[in-house]
Design a protein around this motif. Structure first.
Motif, PDB file in Angstrom:
ATOM      1  N   LYS A  29      24.945  26.878  31.516  1.00  0.00           N
ATOM      2  CA  LYS A  29      25.648  28.165  31.583  1.00  0.00           C
ATOM      3  C   LYS A  29      26.528  28.257  32.823  1.00  0.00           C
ATOM      4  O   LYS A  29      27.701  28.627  32.743  1.00  0.00           O
ATOM      5  CB  LYS A  29      24.623  29.303  31.567  1.00  0.00           C
ATOM      6  CG  LYS A  29      25.222  30.694  31.610  1.00  0.00           C
ATOM      7  CD  LYS A  29      24.115  31.737  31.542  1.00  0.00           C
ATOM      8  CE  LYS A  29      24.671  33.142  31.602  1.00  0.00           C
ATOM      9  NZ  LYS A  29      23.612  34.169  31.512  1.00  0.00           N
ATOM     10  N   ARG A  30      25.985  27.887  33.983  1.00  0.00           N
ATOM     11  CA  ARG A  30      26.745  27.983  35.227  1.00  0.00           C
ATOM     12  C   ARG A  30      27.858  26.947  35.286  1.00  0.00           C
ATOM     13  O   ARG A  30      28.915  27.196  35.867  1.00  0.00           O
ATOM     14  CB  ARG A  30      25.797  27.840  36.427  1.00  0.00           C
ATOM     15  CG  ARG A  30      24.815  28.995  36.544  1.00  0.00           C
ATOM     16  CD  ARG A  30      23.997  28.930  37.825  1.00  0.00           C
ATOM     17  NE  ARG A  30      23.053  30.027  37.890  1.00  0.00           N
ATOM     18  CZ  ARG A  30      23.355  31.261  38.238  1.00  0.00           C
ATOM     19  NH1 ARG A  30      24.605  31.555  38.566  1.00  0.00           N
ATOM     20  NH2 ARG A  30      22.426  32.203  38.277  1.00  0.00           N
ATOM     21  N   THR A  31      27.624  25.796  34.683  1.00  0.00           N
ATOM     22  CA  THR A  31      28.673  24.767  34.637  1.00  0.00           C
ATOM     23  C   THR A  31      29.862  25.246  33.825  1.00  0.00           C
ATOM     24  O   THR A  31      31.024  25.118  34.242  1.00  0.00           O
ATOM     25  CB  THR A  31      28.124  23.460  34.037  1.00  0.00           C
ATOM     26  OG1 THR A  31      27.019  23.007  34.810  1.00  0.00           O
ATOM     27  CG2 THR A  31      29.205  22.389  33.998  1.00  0.00           C
ATOM     28  N   VAL A  32      29.581  25.833  32.645  1.00  0.00           N
ATOM     29  CA  VAL A  32      30.650  26.356  31.791  1.00  0.00           C
ATOM     30  C   VAL A  32      31.384  27.495  32.497  1.00  0.00           C
ATOM     31  O   VAL A  32      32.620  27.561  32.475  1.00  0.00           O
ATOM     32  CB  VAL A  32      30.078  26.833  30.443  1.00  0.00           C
ATOM     33  CG1 VAL A  32      31.147  27.556  29.622  1.00  0.00           C
ATOM     34  CG2 VAL A  32      29.520  25.661  29.657  1.00  0.00           C
ATOM     35  N   GLN A  33      30.640  28.386  33.147  1.00  0.00           N
ATOM     36  CA  GLN A  33      31.256  29.486  33.887  1.00  0.00           C
ATOM     37  C   GLN A  33      32.225  28.968  34.944  1.00  0.00           C
ATOM     38  O   GLN A  33      33.352  29.449  35.062  1.00  0.00           O
ATOM     39  CB  GLN A  33      30.185  30.339  34.565  1.00  0.00           C
ATOM     40  CG  GLN A  33      29.449  31.286  33.617  1.00  0.00           C
ATOM     41  CD  GLN A  33      28.421  32.109  34.355  1.00  0.00           C
ATOM     42  OE1 GLN A  33      27.237  31.814  34.349  1.00  0.00           O
ATOM     43  NE2 GLN A  33      28.878  33.146  35.021  1.00  0.00           N
ATOM     44  N   SER A  34      31.788  27.983  35.706  1.00  0.00           N
ATOM     45  CA  SER A  34      32.638  27.437  36.770  1.00  0.00           C
ATOM     46  C   SER A  34      33.901  26.809  36.202  1.00  0.00           C
ATOM     47  O   SER A  34      35.002  26.988  36.744  1.00  0.00           O
ATOM     48  CB  SER A  34      31.861  26.400  37.579  1.00  0.00           C
ATOM     49  OG  SER A  34      30.722  26.986  38.188  1.00  0.00           O
ATOM     50  N   LEU A  35      33.766  26.090  35.097  1.00  0.00           N
ATOM     51  CA  LEU A  35      34.907  25.408  34.494  1.00  0.00           C
ATOM     52  C   LEU A  35      35.944  26.390  33.958  1.00  0.00           C
ATOM     53  O   LEU A  35      37.153  26.147  34.067  1.00  0.00           O
ATOM     54  CB  LEU A  35      34.432  24.482  33.367  1.00  0.00           C
ATOM     55  CG  LEU A  35      33.662  23.235  33.813  1.00  0.00           C
ATOM     56  CD1 LEU A  35      33.138  22.481  32.602  1.00  0.00           C
ATOM     57  CD2 LEU A  35      34.545  22.325  34.664  1.00  0.00           C
ATOM     58  N   ILE A  36      35.474  27.486  33.380  1.00  0.00           N
ATOM     59  CA  ILE A  36      36.448  28.435  32.813  1.00  0.00           C
ATOM     60  C   ILE A  36      36.999  29.389  33.877  1.00  0.00           C
ATOM     61  O   ILE A  36      38.013  30.048  33.638  1.00  0.00           O
ATOM     62  CB  ILE A  36      35.845  29.244  31.641  1.00  0.00           C
ATOM     63  CG1 ILE A  36      34.657  30.099  32.098  1.00  0.00           C
ATOM     64  CG2 ILE A  36      35.443  28.326  30.503  1.00  0.00           C
ATOM     65  CD1 ILE A  36      34.077  30.971  31.000  1.00  0.00           C
ATOM     66  N   TYR A  37      36.367  29.459  35.059  1.00  0.00           N
ATOM     67  CA  TYR A  37      36.914  30.255  36.155  1.00  0.00           C
ATOM     68  C   TYR A  37      38.071  29.540  36.847  1.00  0.00           C
ATOM     69  O   TYR A  37      39.000  30.180  37.341  1.00  0.00           O
ATOM     70  CB  TYR A  37      35.846  30.538  37.229  1.00  0.00           C
ATOM     71  CG  TYR A  37      34.759  31.501  36.831  1.00  0.00           C
ATOM     72  CD1 TYR A  37      34.870  32.308  35.691  1.00  0.00           C
ATOM     73  CD2 TYR A  37      33.604  31.623  37.609  1.00  0.00           C
ATOM     74  CE1 TYR A  37      33.860  33.186  35.342  1.00  0.00           C
ATOM     75  CE2 TYR A  37      32.595  32.503  37.266  1.00  0.00           C
ATOM     76  CZ  TYR A  37      32.713  33.276  36.129  1.00  0.00           C
ATOM     77  OH  TYR A  37      31.716  34.140  35.789  1.00  0.00           O
ATOM     78  N   ILE A  38      38.003  28.225  36.918  1.00  0.00           N
ATOM     79  CA  ILE A  38      38.943  27.444  37.736  1.00  0.00           C
ATOM     80  C   ILE A  38      40.412  27.725  37.419  1.00  0.00           C
ATOM     81  O   ILE A  38      41.222  27.887  38.343  1.00  0.00           O
ATOM     82  CB  ILE A  38      38.628  25.934  37.609  1.00  0.00           C
ATOM     83  CG1 ILE A  38      37.304  25.631  38.328  1.00  0.00           C
ATOM     84  CG2 ILE A  38      39.753  25.083  38.187  1.00  0.00           C
ATOM     85  CD1 ILE A  38      36.796  24.218  38.115  1.00  0.00           C
ATOM     86  N   PRO A  39      40.823  27.795  36.139  1.00  0.00           N
ATOM     87  CA  PRO A  39      42.254  28.014  35.859  1.00  0.00           C
ATOM     88  C   PRO A  39      42.836  29.275  36.493  1.00  0.00           C
ATOM     89  O   PRO A  39      44.043  29.331  36.754  1.00  0.00           O
ATOM     90  CB  PRO A  39      42.303  28.092  34.325  1.00  0.00           C
ATOM     91  CG  PRO A  39      41.133  27.303  33.873  1.00  0.00           C
ATOM     92  CD  PRO A  39      40.071  27.548  34.891  1.00  0.00           C
ATOM     93  N   HIS A  40      42.003  30.278  36.760  1.00  0.00           N
ATOM     94  CA  HIS A  40      42.505  31.516  37.365  1.00  0.00           C
ATOM     95  C   HIS A  40      43.150  31.246  38.721  1.00  0.00           C
ATOM     96  O   HIS A  40      44.092  31.951  39.117  1.00  0.00           O
ATOM     97  CB  HIS A  40      41.352  32.514  37.527  1.00  0.00           C
ATOM     98  CG  HIS A  40      41.712  33.723  38.344  1.00  0.00           C
ATOM     99  ND1 HIS A  40      42.466  34.761  37.838  1.00  0.00           N
ATOM    100  CD2 HIS A  40      41.448  34.048  39.647  1.00  0.00           C
ATOM    101  CE1 HIS A  40      42.634  35.678  38.785  1.00  0.00           C
ATOM    102  NE2 HIS A  40      42.016  35.265  39.882  1.00  0.00           N
ATOM    103  N   PHE A  41      42.679  30.235  39.436  1.00  0.00           N
ATOM    104  CA  PHE A  41      43.164  29.955  40.779  1.00  0.00           C
ATOM    105  C   PHE A  41      44.365  29.011  40.781  1.00  0.00           C
ATOM    106  O   PHE A  41      44.860  28.645  41.855  1.00  0.00           O
ATOM    107  CB  PHE A  41      42.027  29.361  41.622  1.00  0.00           C
ATOM    108  CG  PHE A  41      40.847  30.287  41.743  1.00  0.00           C
ATOM    109  CD1 PHE A  41      40.869  31.340  42.637  1.00  0.00           C
ATOM    110  CD2 PHE A  41      39.725  30.119  40.943  1.00  0.00           C
ATOM    111  CE1 PHE A  41      39.789  32.206  42.747  1.00  0.00           C
ATOM    112  CE2 PHE A  41      38.636  30.968  41.043  1.00  0.00           C
ATOM    113  CZ  PHE A  41      38.668  32.022  41.947  1.00  0.00           C
ATOM    114  N   ILE A  42      44.821  28.624  39.602  1.00  0.00           N
ATOM    115  CA  ILE A  42      46.012  27.779  39.487  1.00  0.00           C
ATOM    116  C   ILE A  42      47.229  28.675  39.341  1.00  0.00           C
ATOM    117  O   ILE A  42      47.230  29.604  38.533  1.00  0.00           O
ATOM    118  CB  ILE A  42      45.896  26.825  38.278  1.00  0.00           C
ATOM    119  CG1 ILE A  42      44.649  25.950  38.406  1.00  0.00           C
ATOM    120  CG2 ILE A  42      47.147  25.966  38.153  1.00  0.00           C
ATOM    121  CD1 ILE A  42      44.398  25.073  37.189  1.00  0.00           C
ATOM    122  N   SER A  43      48.281  28.417  40.097  1.00  0.00           N
ATOM    123  CA  SER A  43      49.471  29.265  40.046  1.00  0.00           C
ATOM    124  C   SER A  43      50.192  29.089  38.711  1.00  0.00           C
ATOM    125  O   SER A  43      50.059  28.065  38.031  1.00  0.00           O
ATOM    126  CB  SER A  43      50.425  28.921  41.190  1.00  0.00           C
ATOM    127  OG  SER A  43      51.064  27.684  40.939  1.00  0.00           O
TER     128      SER A  43
END
Length: 285
Positions: free
Chosen positions: A91-105
């Motif tokens: 669960k936490r792995t999936v959460q981290s992976l789908i959060y990452i794109p938000h920080f890409i310009s």
């Protein structure tokens, strides 16, 4: 503790609101707010009579509706799916992976889109041709423009949007699930009769707040994706304001256009809040 927040809103939210005065003036930076002549609603009349107005409004409205219909429910769905996962590591792995794109310009996101979908060596078109198909020029085809915009938006922001919904789900009383299981409810019925009603208030509040930015469909992303071939469906209020206000220096006119958008946003918020209270929700005020 309250002082920094109050100071922030005064300096960066309320003080700049005086700038809307120039929407009713023939503003010149040399004469300033008080020296520029007052012309009333002339800029609004000019904007509504522009040949481009209908096209700009339609393009903006379609993307805004797409945002509400397709993008807004997606974080809710992802949050509900993650909430059903019982293995915390996964669960936490999936959460981290789908959060990452938000920080890409957006510059990088659009650059990735060009690399993937260009006809000159793009991965997607190379795969299509390897199976005997013909290349599809997605980047220049106006019929694919809105699909590309929504696809990029969903990939970049869906994970970040799940944070509030996951927080709301974490606050659901576990005794409700236990009572539902005793009554014979399976996972699906628990979702329908326990989970969704528990986060309904959060969904309503976020929807009302989202309607306040209904016509804000994103300048940077659309500006980067625009080209002469898709401008017919891609030109929106934000890009029009940039062209008139920044490139042509027509500050008063571009402020009037933005004020028109804001009036629509606040009207939708008031109406949505009224209807939310009518159906028993708390609303935002």
């Amino acid at each position: 503790m309250l002082a920094p927040g109050v100071l922030y809103f005064i300096l960066f939210k309320y003080a700049p609101m005086w700038g809307i005065l120039i929407a009713f003036q023939d503003y010149s930076p040399f004469t300033g707010f008080w020296g520029s002549p007052w012309i009333g609603f002339e800029h609004f009349t000019t904007f509504f009579n522009e040949p481009q107005f209908g096209q700009l409004f339609a393009n903006t409205l379609i993307l805004a509706v797409y945002n509400i219909v397709f993008f807004f429910p997606l974080p809710i769905i992802i949050a509900l799916l993650l909430n059903e996962v019982r293995k915390e590591v996964f669960k936490r792995t999936v959460q981290s992976l789908i959060y990452i794109p938000h920080f890409i310009s957006w510059v990088v996101v659009v650059g990735l889109a060009y690399i993937l979908f260009t006809t000159e060596g793009g991965i997607v078109n190379e795969i299509i041709t390897s199976y005997g198909g013909e290349k599809i020029n997605l980047l220049l085809n106006k019929d694919w423009f809105r699909t590309m915009i929504m696809g990029e938006m969903m990939w970049k922001e869906t994970g970040w949007g799940t944070i509030l919904f996951l927080a709301a789900l974490a606050g659901v009383d576990t005794q409700l699930y236990e009572a539902a299981r005793i009554d014979g409810a399976g996972r699906w019925k628990q979702l329908i009769h326990v989970t969704l009603p528990a986060i309904r208030g959060t969904i309503v509040v976020l929807l009302i707040l989202r309607l306040g930015h209904f016509l804000d469909v994103g300048f940077e992303q659309i500006f980067l994706m625009l080209n002469p071939m898709n401008r017919e469906v891609g030109e929106v209020f934000e890009t029009y304001v940039y062209e008139r206000g920044i490139q042509q220096g027509d500050f008063s006119y571009s402020t009037a256009v933005n004020l028109f958008k804001s009036i629509i946003g606040i009207t939708l918020v008031v109406c949505a809040n009224f209807f939310a209270k009518k159906v028993g929700e708390e609303g935002i005020y």
